[in-house]
Design a protein around this motif. Structure first.
Motif, PDB file in Angstrom:
ATOM      1  N   SER A 236      -1.821  11.274  -5.696  1.00  0.00           N
ATOM      2  CA  SER A 236      -0.550  10.769  -5.180  1.00  0.00           C
ATOM      3  C   SER A 236      -0.376   9.325  -5.638  1.00  0.00           C
ATOM      4  O   SER A 236      -1.307   8.529  -5.543  1.00  0.00           O
ATOM      5  CB  SER A 236      -0.497  10.861  -3.654  1.00  0.00           C
ATOM      6  OG  SER A 236      -1.548  10.129  -3.065  1.00  0.00           O
ATOM      7  N   THR A 237       0.795   9.016  -6.145  1.00  0.00           N
ATOM      8  CA  THR A 237       1.125   7.663  -6.588  1.00  0.00           C
ATOM      9  C   THR A 237       2.568   7.367  -6.202  1.00  0.00           C
ATOM     10  O   THR A 237       3.356   8.274  -5.932  1.00  0.00           O
ATOM     11  CB  THR A 237       0.973   7.506  -8.114  1.00  0.00           C
ATOM     12  OG1 THR A 237       1.845   8.440  -8.768  1.00  0.00           O
ATOM     13  CG2 THR A 237      -0.458   7.750  -8.568  1.00  0.00           C
ATOM     14  N   LYS A 238       2.903   6.082  -6.189  1.00  0.00           N
ATOM     15  CA  LYS A 238       4.277   5.688  -5.931  1.00  0.00           C
ATOM     16  C   LYS A 238       4.575   4.404  -6.689  1.00  0.00           C
ATOM     17  O   LYS A 238       3.658   3.648  -7.036  1.00  0.00           O
ATOM     18  CB  LYS A 238       4.523   5.503  -4.433  1.00  0.00           C
ATOM     19  CG  LYS A 238       3.940   4.237  -3.856  1.00  0.00           C
ATOM     20  CD  LYS A 238       4.353   4.056  -2.406  1.00  0.00           C
ATOM     21  CE  LYS A 238       4.008   2.654  -1.916  1.00  0.00           C
ATOM     22  NZ  LYS A 238       4.833   1.609  -2.556  1.00  0.00           N
ATOM     23  N   SER A 239       5.844   4.167  -6.924  1.00  0.00           N
ATOM     24  CA  SER A 239       6.245   2.903  -7.525  1.00  0.00           C
ATOM     25  C   SER A 239       6.169   1.808  -6.465  1.00  0.00           C
ATOM     26  O   SER A 239       6.172   2.079  -5.257  1.00  0.00           O
ATOM     27  CB  SER A 239       7.653   3.011  -8.106  1.00  0.00           C
ATOM     28  OG  SER A 239       8.581   3.338  -7.084  1.00  0.00           O
ATOM     29  N   ARG A 240       6.137   0.578  -6.899  1.00  0.00           N
ATOM     30  CA  ARG A 240       5.892  -0.544  -5.999  1.00  0.00           C
ATOM     31  C   ARG A 240       6.921  -0.651  -4.889  1.00  0.00           C
ATOM     32  O   ARG A 240       6.594  -0.954  -3.745  1.00  0.00           O
ATOM     33  CB  ARG A 240       5.854  -1.849  -6.798  1.00  0.00           C
ATOM     34  CG  ARG A 240       5.589  -3.082  -5.966  1.00  0.00           C
ATOM     35  CD  ARG A 240       5.555  -4.314  -6.833  1.00  0.00           C
ATOM     36  NE  ARG A 240       4.524  -4.213  -7.858  1.00  0.00           N
ATOM     37  CZ  ARG A 240       4.335  -5.133  -8.810  1.00  0.00           C
ATOM     38  NH1 ARG A 240       5.129  -6.194  -8.865  1.00  0.00           N
ATOM     39  NH2 ARG A 240       3.390  -4.977  -9.703  1.00  0.00           N
ATOM     40  N   HIS A 241       8.199  -0.401  -5.211  1.00  0.00           N
ATOM     41  CA  HIS A 241       9.268  -0.651  -4.250  1.00  0.00           C
ATOM     42  C   HIS A 241       9.747   0.610  -3.537  1.00  0.00           C
ATOM     43  O   HIS A 241      10.767   0.554  -2.840  1.00  0.00           O
ATOM     44  CB  HIS A 241      10.453  -1.319  -4.950  1.00  0.00           C
ATOM     45  CG  HIS A 241      10.128  -2.668  -5.511  1.00  0.00           C
ATOM     46  ND1 HIS A 241      10.141  -3.813  -4.760  1.00  0.00           N
ATOM     47  CD2 HIS A 241       9.764  -3.046  -6.773  1.00  0.00           C
ATOM     48  CE1 HIS A 241       9.798  -4.848  -5.513  1.00  0.00           C
ATOM     49  NE2 HIS A 241       9.582  -4.417  -6.733  1.00  0.00           N
ATOM     50  N   TYR A 242       9.037   1.737  -3.690  1.00  0.00           N
ATOM     51  CA  TYR A 242       9.520   2.957  -3.040  1.00  0.00           C
ATOM     52  C   TYR A 242       9.505   2.815  -1.518  1.00  0.00           C
ATOM     53  O   TYR A 242      10.490   3.088  -0.837  1.00  0.00           O
ATOM     54  CB  TYR A 242       8.680   4.168  -3.456  1.00  0.00           C
ATOM     55  CG  TYR A 242       9.073   5.410  -2.687  1.00  0.00           C
ATOM     56  CD1 TYR A 242      10.196   6.138  -3.051  1.00  0.00           C
ATOM     57  CD2 TYR A 242       8.344   5.822  -1.570  1.00  0.00           C
ATOM     58  CE1 TYR A 242      10.578   7.258  -2.327  1.00  0.00           C
ATOM     59  CE2 TYR A 242       8.735   6.934  -0.838  1.00  0.00           C
ATOM     60  CZ  TYR A 242       9.846   7.648  -1.218  1.00  0.00           C
ATOM     61  OH  TYR A 242      10.238   8.743  -0.486  1.00  0.00           O
TER      62      TYR A 242
ATOM     63  N   ILE B 296       6.540   1.595   2.049  1.00  0.00           N
ATOM     64  CA  ILE B 296       5.326   0.929   2.499  1.00  0.00           C
ATOM     65  C   ILE B 296       4.112   1.499   1.775  1.00  0.00           C
ATOM     66  O   ILE B 296       4.141   2.625   1.271  1.00  0.00           O
ATOM     67  CB  ILE B 296       5.175   1.104   4.026  1.00  0.00           C
ATOM     68  CG1 ILE B 296       4.106   0.156   4.578  1.00  0.00           C
ATOM     69  CG2 ILE B 296       4.860   2.561   4.376  1.00  0.00           C
ATOM     70  CD1 ILE B 296       4.089   0.117   6.093  1.00  0.00           C
ATOM     71  N   ARG B 297       3.043   0.727   1.693  1.00  0.00           N
ATOM     72  CA  ARG B 297       1.812   1.181   1.056  1.00  0.00           C
ATOM     73  C   ARG B 297       0.895   1.853   2.067  1.00  0.00           C
ATOM     74  O   ARG B 297       0.936   1.556   3.262  1.00  0.00           O
ATOM     75  CB  ARG B 297       1.079   0.008   0.407  1.00  0.00           C
ATOM     76  CG  ARG B 297       1.856  -0.689  -0.693  1.00  0.00           C
ATOM     77  CD  ARG B 297       1.086  -1.888  -1.210  1.00  0.00           C
ATOM     78  NE  ARG B 297       0.817  -2.855  -0.140  1.00  0.00           N
ATOM     79  CZ  ARG B 297       0.096  -3.962  -0.302  1.00  0.00           C
ATOM     80  NH1 ARG B 297      -0.423  -4.231  -1.489  1.00  0.00           N
ATOM     81  NH2 ARG B 297      -0.093  -4.778   0.706  1.00  0.00           N
TER      82      ARG B 297
END
Length: 434
Positions: A368-374, A376-377
């Motif tokens: 699972s990954t996400k872009s920085r601004h999608y 909360i981390r």
């Protein structure tokens, strides 16, 4: 009385059992907790006075337990449940807002896209109620003398689903190399998306950067045939991220077209996406002609805790080639594992580290990954949970800690009690939910 129950009763009779059980409950019923040795000293920062001392040497157990934090349900159901909940909140906050993301983000164009691998040979498949696996063709057998069609109806969880109709026709080398390059192919897709958006909207890349920001969160899932595919939430924001909407010309329809163009153009050598690309709009709590945001978040969270074991392989690295024959895996997975070990001997494939990732059937990317601004981390969610549980400490207080690894896993007779703790905690959580 079974040996497991006998061992559990023996563990319960030990003098340190009460303290050990409290530690297990504190880990959530972790299946492979980590044992720590060491100490923690709390000091008054202004005077140097020792306020508190904790040493594992003073514990009846001689150690302190902490949760393993493994995301895989096959390794630790307790920790994977926490990871699943965190992933759900990460995805849903990027769709509805909350946890630092403005609620207006729910009005931004967003879709739920599924990217698949090409075909590397005919496999048995579940095609829906009443539908046969694969109709027989005009030529009833392949060049190896095996039937090219099946004609049977397969249930979704039937072991035969995903297995090749002919193992000699199946392109195992192509399948393994596709898995090995899948993560890089996804990165290439994300790099191609801005060009596709700029081309379709009739502006330059520089103008696009001043108007729109692309955000996404994706999870990898194994198909029964042993190949990964990606589910992704893809969203368009304004130049400042989720706090600003994109221009009105950037619609869901434009995003859909850009995704399809970028997927068709993305290449890593000869590796490319399969023909089956599904793109659906995401709506707030209403199905309409797309999918609801809650359903999308639940779907992504579900697969964030699964690994290659769902494709009939193992969830641990395979160290030596002679171990492969004795693995409890499907024949198809075994052939893919053998292919990983064989290709690893060629110099041109050594950088892929196929031996190391043979248990993953060649896939070596993050699940699972996400872009920085999608949104909360995951780290922010974990820290918020830790802060909530922690006792408030005055700013003048200083804590010094020294911990050492003392092993992991549960010992003789402890698995039963850890599972009891996990089930009780899971039941209490279900009862608290609205």
């Amino acid at each position: 009385m079974t040996p497991e129950v006998m061992a559990a009763l023996e563990r319960a009779a030990m003098p340190d059992f009460a303290r050990w059980q409290r530690m297990v409950y504190a880990t959530g019923g972790c299946a492979q907790p980590v044992r720590l040795h060491g100490e923690r000293i709390t000091l008054d920062g202004s005077t140097g006075e020792v306020l508190d001392v904790y040493r594992t040497a003073d514990e009846p157990t001689g150690f302190l337990l902490t949760a393993c934090g493994n995301r895989r349900a096959s390794r630790c159901p307790a920790c994977s449940a926490v990871y699943k909940d965190d992933t759900y909140h990460l995805i849903i906050s990027g769709l509805r807002g909350g946890k630092g993301v403005p609620e207006d983000v729910s009005g931004h164009p967003r879709v739920f896209a599924t990217f698949t691998a090409p075909s590397f040979g005919a496999v048995h498949a579940h095609r829906g109620p009443g539908l046969p696996c694969r109709p027989r063709r005009d030529h009833p057998v392949c060049r190896h003398g095996r039937p090219e069609g099946c004609g049977r109806r397969h249930e979704r969880d039937e072991p035969l689903v995903g297995q090749p109709l002919c193992v000699d026709c199946y392109d195992y080398i192509g399948a393994v190399l596709w898995n090995a390059h899948a993560a890089e192919l996804w990165r290439e897709f994300t790099r191609t998306m801005p060009s596709a958006l700029a081309l379709l909207s009739g502006i330059t890349r520089a103008a696009l950067r001043r108007s729109v920001r692309l955000s996404y969160a994706k999870v990898a899932e194994y198909q029964a045939r042993g190949l990964v595919h990606f589910h992704a939430v893809i969203r368009l924001d304004g130049p400042d991220g989720p706090a600003t909407p994109p221009p009105e010309t950037f619609t869901v329809e434009l995003l859909d077209r850009a995704i399809r163009q970028a997927a068709a153009r993305a290449r890593v050598g000869a590796v490319e996406w399969g023909d089956q690309l599904d793109v659906r709009p995401v709506y707030v709590s209403a199905e309409l002609d797309g999918v609801s945001d809650q359903r999308v978040a639940s779907y992504v969270a579900k697969y964030a805790t699964k690994g290659a074991e769902s494709a009939g392989t193992v969830d641990r690295p395979i160290r030596r080639p002679w171990e492969i024959a004795g693995l409890k895996v499907t024949d198809h997975a075994r052939n893919m594992i053998y292919t990983c070990f064989s290709l690893a001997e060629f110099p041109e494939y050594r950088s892929l580290r196929l031996r190391q990732w043979a248990h993953m059937l060649g896939y070596r990317g993050h699940f699972s990954t996400k872009s920085r601004h999608y949104s909360i981390r995951l780290g922010d969610l974990r820290q918020a949970r830790a802060d909530f549980r922690a006792t408030p400490v005055p700013p003048e207080v200083v804590t010094l800690s020294d911990w050492q690894y003392g092993g992991s896993g549960l010992r003789h007779g402890e698995h039963f009690w850890a599972e009891v703790a996990r089930q009780r905690i899971a039941t209490a959580r279900r009862l608290r939910r609205p």
